[in-house]
Motif scaffolding. Structure first.
Motif, PDB file in Angstrom:
ATOM      1  N   PRO A  97       2.735  -1.606  15.255  1.00  0.00           N
ATOM      2  CA  PRO A  97       2.373  -2.504  16.353  1.00  0.00           C
ATOM      3  C   PRO A  97       0.961  -3.036  16.264  1.00  0.00           C
ATOM      4  N   ASP A  98       0.096  -2.362  15.484  1.00  0.00           N
ATOM      5  CA  ASP A  98      -1.282  -2.832  15.384  1.00  0.00           C
ATOM      6  C   ASP A  98      -1.452  -3.929  14.352  1.00  0.00           C
ATOM      7  N   GLY A  99      -0.370  -4.250  13.629  1.00  0.00           N
ATOM      8  CA  GLY A  99      -0.413  -5.345  12.669  1.00  0.00           C
ATOM      9  C   GLY A  99      -1.189  -5.037  11.408  1.00  0.00           C
ATOM     10  N   ASP A 100      -1.347  -3.752  11.069  1.00  0.00           N
ATOM     11  CA  ASP A 100      -2.098  -3.373   9.868  1.00  0.00           C
ATOM     12  C   ASP A 100      -1.206  -3.539   8.645  1.00  0.00           C
ATOM     13  N   SER A 101      -1.240  -4.723   8.013  1.00  0.00           N
ATOM     14  CA  SER A 101      -0.396  -4.980   6.845  1.00  0.00           C
ATOM     15  C   SER A 101      -0.939  -4.328   5.582  1.00  0.00           C
ATOM     16  N   ALA A 102      -2.199  -3.843   5.615  1.00  0.00           N
ATOM     17  CA  ALA A 102      -2.765  -3.179   4.435  1.00  0.00           C
ATOM     18  C   ALA A 102      -1.958  -1.931   4.091  1.00  0.00           C
ATOM     19  N   ARG A 103      -1.503  -1.202   5.109  1.00  0.00           N
ATOM     20  CA  ARG A 103      -0.686  -0.024   4.869  1.00  0.00           C
ATOM     21  C   ARG A 103       0.599  -0.415   4.153  1.00  0.00           C
ATOM     22  N   ALA A 104       1.209  -1.505   4.593  1.00  0.00           N
ATOM     23  CA  ALA A 104       2.454  -1.959   3.971  1.00  0.00           C
ATOM     24  C   ALA A 104       2.220  -2.366   2.525  1.00  0.00           C
ATOM     25  N   ARG A 105       1.110  -3.020   2.232  1.00  0.00           N
ATOM     26  CA  ARG A 105       0.830  -3.426   0.858  1.00  0.00           C
ATOM     27  C   ARG A 105       0.646  -2.211  -0.045  1.00  0.00           C
ATOM     28  N   LEU A 107       2.075   0.632   0.386  1.00  0.00           N
ATOM     29  CA  LEU A 107       3.416   1.181   0.206  1.00  0.00           C
ATOM     30  C   LEU A 107       4.204   0.354  -0.813  1.00  0.00           C
ATOM     31  N   ILE A 108       4.075  -0.969  -0.734  1.00  0.00           N
ATOM     32  CA  ILE A 108       4.770  -1.847  -1.685  1.00  0.00           C
ATOM     33  C   ILE A 108       4.319  -1.544  -3.104  1.00  0.00           C
ATOM     34  N   LEU A 377      16.255   8.879  -4.089  1.00  0.00           N
ATOM     35  CA  LEU A 377      15.191   9.385  -4.961  1.00  0.00           C
ATOM     36  C   LEU A 377      13.946   8.510  -4.872  1.00  0.00           C
ATOM     37  N   LEU A 378      14.132   7.194  -4.859  1.00  0.00           N
ATOM     38  CA  LEU A 378      12.985   6.285  -4.755  1.00  0.00           C
ATOM     39  C   LEU A 378      12.243   6.511  -3.446  1.00  0.00           C
ATOM     40  N   ARG A 379      12.973   6.664  -2.355  1.00  0.00           N
ATOM     41  CA  ARG A 379      12.331   6.916  -1.061  1.00  0.00           C
ATOM     42  C   ARG A 379      11.571   8.237  -1.082  1.00  0.00           C
ATOM     43  N   HIS A 380      12.180   9.264  -1.652  1.00  0.00           N
ATOM     44  CA  HIS A 380      11.521  10.574  -1.711  1.00  0.00           C
ATOM     45  C   HIS A 380      10.228  10.493  -2.515  1.00  0.00           C
ATOM     46  N   LEU A 381      10.286   9.867  -3.668  1.00  0.00           N
ATOM     47  CA  LEU A 381       9.094   9.781  -4.512  1.00  0.00           C
ATOM     48  C   LEU A 381       8.013   8.933  -3.860  1.00  0.00           C
ATOM     49  N   THR A 382       8.409   7.825  -3.249  1.00  0.00           N
ATOM     50  CA  THR A 382       7.431   6.929  -2.628  1.00  0.00           C
ATOM     51  C   THR A 382       6.714   7.606  -1.482  1.00  0.00           C
ATOM     52  N   TYR A 383       7.440   8.266  -0.604  1.00  0.00           N
ATOM     53  CA  TYR A 383       6.818   8.850   0.577  1.00  0.00           C
ATOM     54  C   TYR A 383       6.172  10.188   0.284  1.00  0.00           C
TER      55      TYR A 383
END
Length: 393
Positions: A97-105, A107-108, A377-383
């Motif tokens: 909700p705070d619009g912090d797209s840096a976190r998403a980048r 993660l990408i 597996l991809l989700r597990h490794l990413t997170y």
């Protein structure tokens, strides 16, 4: 807050089925059929050279002409569009909700790095023509594209299209110059080592996927697949214009595949490949728009077939990889050694049968409430990587 643990836990959980859009998942399920059909060339042509004449009787020639006109270099752009659209959806989900797209980048990029690893393993163990690693490299390098303006996306996309067309031509000329028998070894280990030599080509392959992925990001920013009623006229124009442009642009290569035309010079052959590549984007857009319109008509009235296709689309990476053992077993000299020995009709039958089998398995997994193994597996490794790196306050 950006470091809110509750937000992190919520964003790390899979998107509930009720919140998933029908169109992207349905498109991914159909896309896997197109990819299987494109890969069937290995069974009758023994390689990936799109200009190699199909041979065989009139039925084989006709089928190959149709596939080259509508599927080859048209299914991959559809994959790219959906990948770019998915990056925008992921960004919205993880920005908070705070619009912090840096976190998403971040993660990408982490997700993209693992996709590169998945792609490299896929190449060495199963199939040298992997596209997972190419999209992973795109995500690592251009994760920031999800925040670009629409104008910048189109400017960079057009420039990338020109570069990617040249890169695609280089890859195709390499495929045409290579001996099909040299793509595999006398045993499984030797073949794996030969496939590993394709890894340095990954950056070139990543260039070919960039234009479609950037257009997909633009479409995701516009919410084209989420608001089909609003964008219905645009989607219909994309279908009515995209398919004819795509088919016409494919003819210089499709006629070579049908064995009825041969370029007089190498320069003409290169131009044919460039036109073929550029107009493939129109085909990918048309496929995506057509499936979005169909999804609008379906709405909540999903039958058994639609549900199965959606289940396969939700597990697209798992069942993209699951097709590769079929091609490996069929083409390896130490196994069935069928590469280049089947007719076009038979090869297409194998491709369709392979895809149908994956749809049936995906439907069974959906009914059992199981995710695709590759996605899990991809989700597990990413997170897991994410949990080891504290978020900034």
């Amino acid at each position: 807050m950006p470091g809110d643990p509750q937000l992190v836990r919520k964003s790390a959980s899979p998107t509930p089925d009720a919140e998933r859009l029908l169109a992207p998942d349905l498109a991914r399920g159909v896309m896997l059929l197109l990819i299987a059909l494109a890969h069937s060339r290995m069974l009758h042509a023994g390689g990936s050279d799109l200009t190699a004449p199909a041979g065989g009787g009139p039925i084989d020639v006709a089928i190959q002409w149709v596939l080259t006109s509508t599927v080859d270099a048209r299914s991959a752009p559809l994959f790219g569009l959906l990948f770019g659209y998915g990056l925008v959806q992921l960004t919205r989900r993880h920005s908070g909700p705070d619009g912090d797209s840096a976190r998403a980048r971040r993660l990408i990029r982490r997700r993209g790095a693992w996709l590169v690893v998945f792609g490299a393993v896929h190449v060495v163990l199963l199939y040298s023509g992997d596209i997972i690693g190419s999209y992973g490299l795109f995500a690592v390098v251009l994760a920031g594209a999800v925040s670009w303006s629409g104008r910048r996306l189109w400017v960079v996309g057009v420039a990338a299209l020109a570069i990617s067309a040249a890169a695609y031509s280089v890859l195709q000329m390499m495929a045409g110059a290579g001996d099909a028998s040299a793509a595999v070894g006398s045993n499984l280990l030797e073949s794996a080592l030969l496939r590993a030599t394709a890894l340095p080509v990954l950056p070139i392959a990543a260039l070919t996927v960039a234009p479609a992925a950037l257009i997909g990001i633009w479409a995701g920013r516009m919410r084209l697949l989420e608001q089909p009623d609003r964008y219905g006229p645009l989607l219909r124009r994309a279908v009515l214009i995209g398919f004819p442009v795509s088919v016409l642009g494919a003819q210089p290569v499709a006629l070579q595949a049908a064995g009825v035309w041969t370029p007089g010079t190498s320069g003409v052959g290169v131009i044919a490949l460039v036109v073929f590549s550029v107009t493939g984007i129109a085909g990918g857009i048309a496929f995506a728009a057509a499936i979005a319109l169909v999804a609008t008509r379906i709405g909540d009235r999903r039958g058994r077939v639609t549900s199965a296709l959606v289940a396969c689309g939700r597990r697209s990476m798992t069942f993209y990889i699951a097709q590769s053992p079929v091609w490996l077993v069929a083409t390896e000299p130490s196994l069935l050694d069928l590469g280049g020995r089947l007719s076009v009709l038979t090869a297409v039958g194998v491709a369709i049968g392979t895809w149908v089998a994956t749809v049936v398995i995906a439907d069974a997994l959906q009914r059992a409430g199981r995710r695709g193994p590759a996605e899990a597996l991809l989700r597990h490794l990413t997170y897991r990587s994410r949990s080891r790196r504290p978020e900034p306050a």
